[in-house]
Design an enzyme around this catalytic site. Structure first.
Site: not given
Ligand code: GLU
Length: 486
Positions: A261-264
Site C-alpha cells: 500500500s501507499k502508506r507502507q
C-alpha cells in the site's frame, strides 16, 4: 540470439517502487547477457493518462541509473525524446499500425466486430453472476452478425469494438521462466476487446504487436498480467508469430502480506529521491525484493547486480517491502560516500546560501547518525546557527552552576592560548584532557558544559568534533556566549 527486453509503463501516474523493480529486472536480465533494454510508453488508456507521467517515469529511471538503450529516452537537455529503428515507441503514435493488424485478424476470421451496448454487456454479466457462471462475452455478435453485415454497420458509422475470437476448447500452456508451467482453460478466457470504440487499441493488441515488431525476446512483468498471457499467446498464434519467453514477477507485499500500500511504501520513486534516499541504496534494496544472490552478500552496485542477476533465482512468492531494510541500505551508502561527495549530494536540501566548503567541514558531525540526506539540515542546524538555550542546560547532572561559572571562563582562557594549527579533534582532546587532569576536574564537569556551549543542545556529537568543525573563532564565540548566560 540478441536478448531484448522492454519496460512498457503506462503513464497513468508516476513511477512507483514496483515499476522500478520491474524495469530493474528487465534491465539486469538484458545487460547480464549483453542484450538491449528498451523503453516503450503504453498510453492507450486515454482516460487515466497523466500529462507529466512519462517525464516522471523517465527522470526516475535515469536517476536510478537505468538508462534505456532504445525507445523513449531523455535527450541531453533532459527532454523526452525517442531513438531507435523500431519506433515510434509511444503507442498513441502507432494507431495506424494497430489498425492494420486488427484488420488482418478480422480478415483471417481470428477477430470480429462487436456492436453490443454497454447495457447489454452489463445485463449479461449480472445474469452470469446470478447463475454462478464464469463472466465473459457470450460471442453474440460472432454468432449473429455475419462479416458482411458487420462491415456495412461499421461503414455506416455504428459504434463498435473489435474482439479476439478465443477458442473455447482445450487449454493454453506456457512455460514461465519464474513460475514454470502455467495452464489456462480456454473456456475461461474472455473474447478480449482488441480495438476500443474510440479507435484506440487495448493494451492486449498493442503489447503483442509491439513486442513482435520491436523484436522483444523476453517479456518480464508483474504477476497481475499472468491471466492476460493466454490471450497474448493466442494473438501470436493468429498472426503466425513466435511468442517471446514470459516471466512474471512476484507481488510486492506489506509486512502483513497484504498487497503493498501507499502508506507502507508503494510510493513514487521521485518521492524517495525528494526524501533523501540515494539511488544506489534504492536500487540495491529493490533488487532484493524477490531476488537474492543465494549467499550472505547484501551490498551490490548496479554493475555487480548486472553480473550476478539470474532470473531463475527470482522467487515465486510475494516479496515483503520492509522500509527498515531500505533505511539500513541508505545509511550504508551514506557511510560509503566521501565527505565532499556527501556534501555535494546533500547541498540541495540546505536551500540557498549554504556554502559547500562550510558544509564539507560540518557534515562528518552527523553522517553516521542520519538515515537520509533530507535529515541533514535538521541534524546540522546547530552547527550553522547556535540554537537558543538556557544557562541551566550548561550544568552537568552531577555539577552545579557555581562550578560551571568557575570552569568555563578558565577553559576559555586555556583554549585562547591554543594555536590555530592545533585546532582539531585529536589535539584538542589531548590538550583539554591533560588540562582537566592537571586541574583536578572531573571529565563530566568540563566536557558537558563545553559540549552544550558549542552545540546549544542537550544531545549532540562530542565537543572536540564540534570544535574542529566550527573552527577556532566560532568555537570561542560560542563559549563566550555561554559565559554571558551564566
Ligand atoms: N503497460 C503495462 C503496464 O503498465 C505493461 C505490462 C507488460 O509489461 O506487458 O504495466
Amino acid at each position: 540470439m540478441l536478448i531484448r527486453t522492454r519496460f512498457a509503463p503506462s503513464p497513468t501516474g508516476y513511477l512507483h517502487v514496483g515499476g522500478l523493480r520491474t524495469a530493474l529486472y528487465q534491465y539486469l536480465f538484458a545487460k547480464n547477457q549483453g542484450g538491449k533494454f528498451l523503453l516503450r510508453i503504453e498510453d492507450t488508456d486515454r482516460e487515466r493518462f497523466v500529462a507529466d507521467g512519462t517525464e516522471n517515469i523517465l527522470k526516475s529511471l535515469y536517476w536510478a541509473g537505468i538508462v534505456p538503450d532504445e525507445g523513449v529516452c531523455l535527450d541531453d537537455n533532459g527532454k523526452v525524446s525517442q531513438s531507435g529503428e523500431f519506433g515510434p515507441y509511444v503507442q498513441s503514435e502507432r494507431l495506424t499500425i494497430y489498425k492494420k493488424y486488427s484488420d488482418e485478424l478480422i480478415q483471417k476470421g481470428s477477430a470480429y466486430h462487436c456492436f453490443c451496448s454497454a447495457e447489454r454487456l452489463e445485463k449479461l454479466r449480472e445474469t452470469q453472476q446470478k447463475n454462478k457462471q464464469p463472466t465473459g462475452y457470450d460471442q453474440f455478435c460472432l454468432k449473429n452478425v455475419n462479416s458482411e453485415a458487420a462491415l456495412q454497420r461499421v461503414v455506416a458509422g455504428e459504434r463498435h469494438v473489435v474482439r479476439l475470437k478465443m477458442p473455447k476448447e482445450g487449454q493454453t500452456v506456457f512455460n514461465d521462466l519464474i513460475r514454470g508451467e502455467i495452464k489456462f482453460k480456454n473456456i475461461l478466457v474472455d473474447d478480449q476487446v482488441l480495438i476500443k470504440s474510440d479507435g484506440f487499441p487495448t493494451y492486449h493488441l498493442a503489447v503483442v504487436v509491439d513486442d513482435h515488431l520491436m523484436q522483444i525476446t523476453h517479456v518480464i512483468r508483474g504477476d497481475e498480467w499472468i491471466s492476460s498471457t493466454p490471450k497474448h499467446i493466442q494473438l501470436y498464434k493468429c498472426f503466425g508469430w513466435k511468442a517471446p519467453e514470459f516471466a512474471h514477477l512476484p507481488l510486492l507485499l506489506n509486512a502483513d502480506k497484504s498487497k503493498l500500500s501507499k502508506r507502507q511504501g508503494d510510493v513514487a520513486v521521485s518521492e524517495y529521491q525528494k526524501n533523501g534516499y540515494l539511488p544506489e541504496a534504492l536500487i540495491n534494496f529493490v533488487a532484493f525484493l524477490g531476488w537474492n544472490p543465494g549467499d550472505e552478500r547484501e551490498i551490490f552496485s548496479l554493475q555487480e547486480l548486472i553480473k550476478e542477476f539470474n532470473i531463475s533465482k527470482v522467487n515465486k512468492t510475494g516479496a515483503i517491502f520492509n522500509v527498515d531494510k531500505l533505511n539500513w541500505f541508505n545509511k550504508e551508502y551514506i557511510k560509503k560516500l566521501s565527505v565532499s561527495e556527501l556534501a555535494e549530494k546533500s547541498l540541495s536540501w540546505f536551500g540557498d546560501g549554504v556554502d559547500l566548503k562550510k558544509l564539507e567541514r560540518m557534515i562528518s558531525l552527523e553522517r553516521e547518525r542520519v538515515t537520509t540526506l533530507a535529515e541533514l539540515p535538521g541534524a546540522l542546524a546547530f552547527a550553522f546557527k547556535l540554537p537558543d538555550y538556557t544557562a541551566d542546560q550548561l550544568v552537568w547532572r552531577k555539577g552545579s552552576v557555581e562550578e560551571v561559572r568557575k570552569i568555563l571562563p578558565e577553559l576559555h582562557k586555556f583554549l585562547s592560548a591554543v594555536d590555530e594549527k592545533k585546532w582539531n579533534k585529536a589535539e584538542l582532546e589531548k590538550l583539554v584532557g591533560e588540562w582537566v587532569v592537571k586541574n583536578g576536574f572531573s571529565n563530566g564537569s568540563v566536557l558537558w558544559p563545553l559540549r552544550v556551549a558549542l552545540s546549544g543542545q542537550a544531545n549532540s556529537p562530542g565537543p572536540f568534533e564540534i570544535a574542529e568543525a566550527l573552527g577556532r573563532l566560532e568555537s570561542m564565540n560560542r563559549i563566550e556566549t555561554a559565559i554571558r548566560k551564566l
